[in-house]
Design a protein around this motif. Sequence first.
Motif, PDB file in Angstrom:
ATOM      1  N   VAL A 266      -8.986   8.067   3.144  1.00  0.00           N
ATOM      2  CA  VAL A 266      -9.795   8.836   2.201  1.00  0.00           C
ATOM      3  C   VAL A 266      -9.247  10.255   2.079  1.00  0.00           C
ATOM      4  CG1 VAL A 266     -12.123   9.697   1.694  1.00  0.00           C
ATOM      5  CG2 VAL A 266     -11.837   7.496   2.864  1.00  0.00           C
ATOM      6  N   CYS A 267      -9.143  10.731   0.842  1.00  0.00           N
ATOM      7  CA  CYS A 267      -8.769  12.123   0.600  1.00  0.00           C
ATOM      8  C   CYS A 267      -9.086  12.464  -0.851  1.00  0.00           C
ATOM      9  CB  CYS A 267      -7.285  12.368   0.895  1.00  0.00           C
ATOM     10  SG  CYS A 267      -6.135  11.571  -0.259  1.00  0.00           S
ATOM     11  N   PRO A 268      -9.133  13.743  -1.190  1.00  0.00           N
ATOM     12  CA  PRO A 268      -9.250  14.100  -2.608  1.00  0.00           C
ATOM     13  C   PRO A 268      -8.018  13.609  -3.369  1.00  0.00           C
ATOM     14  CG  PRO A 268      -9.706  15.993  -1.198  1.00  0.00           C
ATOM     15  CD  PRO A 268      -9.146  14.924  -0.306  1.00  0.00           C
ATOM     16  N   ARG A 269      -8.205  13.249  -4.611  1.00  0.00           N
ATOM     17  CA  ARG A 269      -7.064  12.764  -5.399  1.00  0.00           C
ATOM     18  C   ARG A 269      -5.982  13.840  -5.530  1.00  0.00           C
ATOM     19  NH1 ARG A 269     -11.534  10.522  -8.292  1.00  0.00           N
ATOM     20  NH2 ARG A 269     -11.631   8.267  -8.006  1.00  0.00           N
ATOM     21  N   SER A 270      -6.407  15.099  -5.510  1.00  0.00           N
ATOM     22  CA  SER A 270      -5.415  16.176  -5.616  1.00  0.00           C
ATOM     23  C   SER A 270      -4.490  16.206  -4.407  1.00  0.00           C
ATOM     24  CB  SER A 270      -6.125  17.530  -5.753  1.00  0.00           C
ATOM     25  OG  SER A 270      -6.954  17.790  -4.631  1.00  0.00           O
ATOM     26  N   ASN A 271      -4.942  15.698  -3.256  1.00  0.00           N
ATOM     27  CA  ASN A 271      -4.078  15.683  -2.069  1.00  0.00           C
ATOM     28  C   ASN A 271      -2.901  14.733  -2.214  1.00  0.00           C
ATOM     29  OD1 ASN A 271      -5.851  17.491  -0.958  1.00  0.00           O
ATOM     30  ND2 ASN A 271      -6.193  16.348   0.936  1.00  0.00           N
ATOM     31  N   LEU A 272      -3.010  13.806  -3.166  1.00  0.00           N
ATOM     32  CA  LEU A 272      -1.907  12.878  -3.402  1.00  0.00           C
ATOM     33  C   LEU A 272      -0.706  13.592  -4.032  1.00  0.00           C
ATOM     34  CD1 LEU A 272      -3.898   9.792  -4.757  1.00  0.00           C
ATOM     35  CD2 LEU A 272      -3.155  10.245  -2.416  1.00  0.00           C
ATOM     36  N   ARG A 273      -0.890  14.847  -4.410  1.00  0.00           N
ATOM     37  CA  ARG A 273       0.238  15.633  -4.902  1.00  0.00           C
ATOM     38  C   ARG A 273       0.979  16.314  -3.751  1.00  0.00           C
ATOM     39  NH1 ARG A 273      -3.619  17.344  -9.002  1.00  0.00           N
ATOM     40  NH2 ARG A 273      -3.791  19.385  -8.020  1.00  0.00           N
ATOM     41  N   VAL A 278       1.496  12.156   1.066  1.00  0.00           N
ATOM     42  CA  VAL A 278       2.139  10.939   0.548  1.00  0.00           C
ATOM     43  C   VAL A 278       2.960  10.261   1.639  1.00  0.00           C
ATOM     44  CG1 VAL A 278       3.870  10.071  -1.080  1.00  0.00           C
ATOM     45  CG2 VAL A 278       2.164  11.743  -1.849  1.00  0.00           C
ATOM     46  N   ARG A 279       3.728  11.053   2.399  1.00  0.00           N
ATOM     47  CA  ARG A 279       4.536  10.475   3.479  1.00  0.00           C
ATOM     48  C   ARG A 279       3.662   9.859   4.555  1.00  0.00           C
ATOM     49  NH1 ARG A 279       7.681  15.277   2.721  1.00  0.00           N
ATOM     50  NH2 ARG A 279       6.746  16.231   4.564  1.00  0.00           N
ATOM     51  N   LEU A 280       2.545  10.512   4.880  1.00  0.00           N
ATOM     52  CA  LEU A 280       1.625   9.963   5.880  1.00  0.00           C
ATOM     53  C   LEU A 280       1.004   8.659   5.380  1.00  0.00           C
ATOM     54  CD1 LEU A 280       0.060  10.183   8.556  1.00  0.00           C
ATOM     55  CD2 LEU A 280      -1.643  11.559   7.327  1.00  0.00           C
ATOM     56  N   LEU A 281       0.576   8.630   4.130  1.00  0.00           N
ATOM     57  CA  LEU A 281      -0.008   7.411   3.565  1.00  0.00           C
ATOM     58  C   LEU A 281       0.991   6.259   3.576  1.00  0.00           C
ATOM     59  CD1 LEU A 281      -2.049   8.771   0.533  1.00  0.00           C
ATOM     60  CD2 LEU A 281      -2.977   7.464   2.446  1.00  0.00           C
ATOM     61  N   GLU A 282       2.219   6.539   3.187  1.00  0.00           N
ATOM     62  CA  GLU A 282       3.248   5.494   3.173  1.00  0.00           C
ATOM     63  C   GLU A 282       3.472   4.954   4.583  1.00  0.00           C
ATOM     64  OE1 GLU A 282       6.528   7.534   1.438  1.00  0.00           O
ATOM     65  OE2 GLU A 282       5.897   7.129  -0.638  1.00  0.00           O
ATOM     66  N   TRP A 283       3.485   5.849   5.562  1.00  0.00           N
ATOM     67  CA  TRP A 283       3.685   5.421   6.957  1.00  0.00           C
ATOM     68  C   TRP A 283       2.500   4.595   7.443  1.00  0.00           C
ATOM     69  CZ3 TRP A 283       0.891   6.759  11.421  1.00  0.00           C
ATOM     70  CH2 TRP A 283       1.461   6.328  12.624  1.00  0.00           C
ATOM     71  N   LEU A 284       1.274   4.999   7.130  1.00  0.00           N
ATOM     72  CA  LEU A 284       0.091   4.255   7.551  1.00  0.00           C
ATOM     73  C   LEU A 284       0.070   2.856   6.923  1.00  0.00           C
ATOM     74  CD1 LEU A 284      -2.594   7.088   7.379  1.00  0.00           C
ATOM     75  CD2 LEU A 284      -1.959   5.791   9.441  1.00  0.00           C
ATOM     76  N   ARG A 285       0.432   2.760   5.651  1.00  0.00           N
ATOM     77  CA  ARG A 285       0.483   1.444   4.997  1.00  0.00           C
ATOM     78  C   ARG A 285       1.508   0.545   5.677  1.00  0.00           C
ATOM     79  NH1 ARG A 285       0.910   4.788  -0.386  1.00  0.00           N
ATOM     80  NH2 ARG A 285      -1.294   5.136  -0.901  1.00  0.00           N
ATOM     81  N   GLU A 286       2.656   1.109   6.006  1.00  0.00           N
ATOM     82  CA  GLU A 286       3.699   0.341   6.680  1.00  0.00           C
ATOM     83  C   GLU A 286       3.224  -0.156   8.038  1.00  0.00           C
ATOM     84  OE1 GLU A 286       7.853   1.341   8.950  1.00  0.00           O
ATOM     85  OE2 GLU A 286       7.500   2.359   7.028  1.00  0.00           O
ATOM     86  N   LYS A 287       2.577   0.723   8.812  1.00  0.00           N
ATOM     87  CA  LYS A 287       2.095   0.350  10.140  1.00  0.00           C
ATOM     88  C   LYS A 287       0.977  -0.692  10.055  1.00  0.00           C
ATOM     89  CE  LYS A 287       5.079   2.129  11.892  1.00  0.00           C
ATOM     90  NZ  LYS A 287       6.028   1.526  12.825  1.00  0.00           N
ATOM     91  N   ALA A 288       0.138  -0.582   9.031  1.00  0.00           N
ATOM     92  CA  ALA A 288      -0.939  -1.554   8.856  1.00  0.00           C
ATOM     93  C   ALA A 288      -0.382  -2.942   8.559  1.00  0.00           C
ATOM     94  CB  ALA A 288      -1.877  -1.106   7.744  1.00  0.00           C
ATOM     95  N   ILE A 289       0.668  -3.011   7.740  1.00  0.00           N
ATOM     96  CA  ILE A 289       1.301  -4.303   7.440  1.00  0.00           C
ATOM     97  C   ILE A 289       1.939  -4.881   8.697  1.00  0.00           C
ATOM     98  CG2 ILE A 289       3.190  -5.403   6.173  1.00  0.00           C
ATOM     99  CD1 ILE A 289       2.585  -3.432   3.870  1.00  0.00           C
ATOM    100  N   GLU A 290       2.648  -4.044   9.457  1.00  0.00           N
ATOM    101  CA  GLU A 290       3.254  -4.502  10.715  1.00  0.00           C
ATOM    102  C   GLU A 290       2.200  -5.032  11.668  1.00  0.00           C
ATOM    103  OE1 GLU A 290       5.506  -1.407  12.500  1.00  0.00           O
ATOM    104  OE2 GLU A 290       7.048  -1.371  10.932  1.00  0.00           O
ATOM    105  N   TRP A 291       1.081  -4.294  11.777  1.00  0.00           N
ATOM    106  CA  TRP A 291       0.013  -4.737  12.679  1.00  0.00           C
ATOM    107  C   TRP A 291      -0.553  -6.079  12.223  1.00  0.00           C
ATOM    108  CZ3 TRP A 291      -5.038  -5.612  11.159  1.00  0.00           C
ATOM    109  CH2 TRP A 291      -5.896  -6.007  12.179  1.00  0.00           C
ATOM    110  N   GLN A 292      -0.786  -6.223  10.928  1.00  0.00           N
ATOM    111  CA  GLN A 292      -1.361  -7.461  10.408  1.00  0.00           C
ATOM    112  C   GLN A 292      -0.451  -8.656  10.699  1.00  0.00           C
ATOM    113  OE1 GLN A 292      -2.270  -7.357   6.163  1.00  0.00           O
ATOM    114  NE2 GLN A 292      -4.440  -7.441   6.656  1.00  0.00           N
ATOM    115  N   GLU A 293       0.860  -8.443  10.558  1.00  0.00           N
ATOM    116  CA  GLU A 293       1.812  -9.528  10.797  1.00  0.00           C
ATOM    117  C   GLU A 293       1.917  -9.897  12.274  1.00  0.00           C
ATOM    118  OE1 GLU A 293       5.361  -7.959   9.083  1.00  0.00           O
ATOM    119  OE2 GLU A 293       4.832  -8.564   7.030  1.00  0.00           O
TER     120      GLU A 293
END
Length: 305
Positions: A266-273, A278-293
């Motif tokens: 969760v964050c304000p949409r403006s933080n996506l700028r 963005v780098r933290l979100l990309e890393w969290l998504r990657e780690k979540a996929i690894e964990w799920q697998e």
Amino acid sequence: MPPFRAIVVFYHVALLDSIARAADRLGVTPSAVSQQVRVLEEQVGTSLVTRSGRNVRLTEAGERYFEEISEHVESIIRSTETMRGIRKPTTIAIRATPTIATKWLLPRLGDFLAREPGTEVHLDGSNEPVDFTRDAVDLEIRHGTGGWPGLHVEPLTSERFLPVCSPSLAGPGTLSFEDFVRFRLIQSVKAQIQWATGFDAVGIAEPRIAARLSFDRSHMAIEAASLGLGIALESELMMESELRSGRLVVPVSRTPELRMSTQWLVCPRSNLRKRRVVRLLEWLREKAIEWQENSPANSIDFLPK
């Protein structure tokens, strides 16, 4: 050619969503900031920001322009600071509930720090939701149902809730849900899935058992189950290390697949700028996929739906 000063001023206005905060960051007056934004708008021939009280919002053209310039401006700022002998680290502030912070995020955080050696992480473990208009937090991992209008909200991952206990209490696959009446049931009162749902999923009524043990934090319920105090129904996301080490086992041979998302980015949409977000979100998504697998629950036999 637009003056570089005007570009830098616009960059800070877009980053902070505020003329006043940009002025404070740059050490100038708000009127000077507004003037530089107007100079830039005249140079590019279109409106870049619209005013809304004390805050500003980028126009569609402003969003595109910010995306084009941000990487270059940040690179120039970093290079200038290096030449001046300043090595100011990038700071990113994260808030997460104590359980997800301790059980899932911390074991993986070393990988993020290795990838982003110039980043300083501030991790706030709290159950209090962030007020992004007041709190200096870039991204929150929030527990709940995901219904927070006005914010960027995405699930961290989908989780399965499992009955678990210490192997000293019962071995893997040695019990049925009907047998649970003989044991103390452990629960986290804030968990999205409670024992009633588990019993309903196997088609039996929840027994009225006097011996219950309740906590207001999932990590306490998990630790109580690890100590042999009873059987807990908890998320695989929160007890990964206990399942891998064998401190917790699933005492039934087959269990219903109780799946849902309870942790949200969760964050304000403006933080996506902000590139650090963005780098933290990309890393969290990657780690979540690894964990799920690689989740230890993948080897568990689930009942058909």
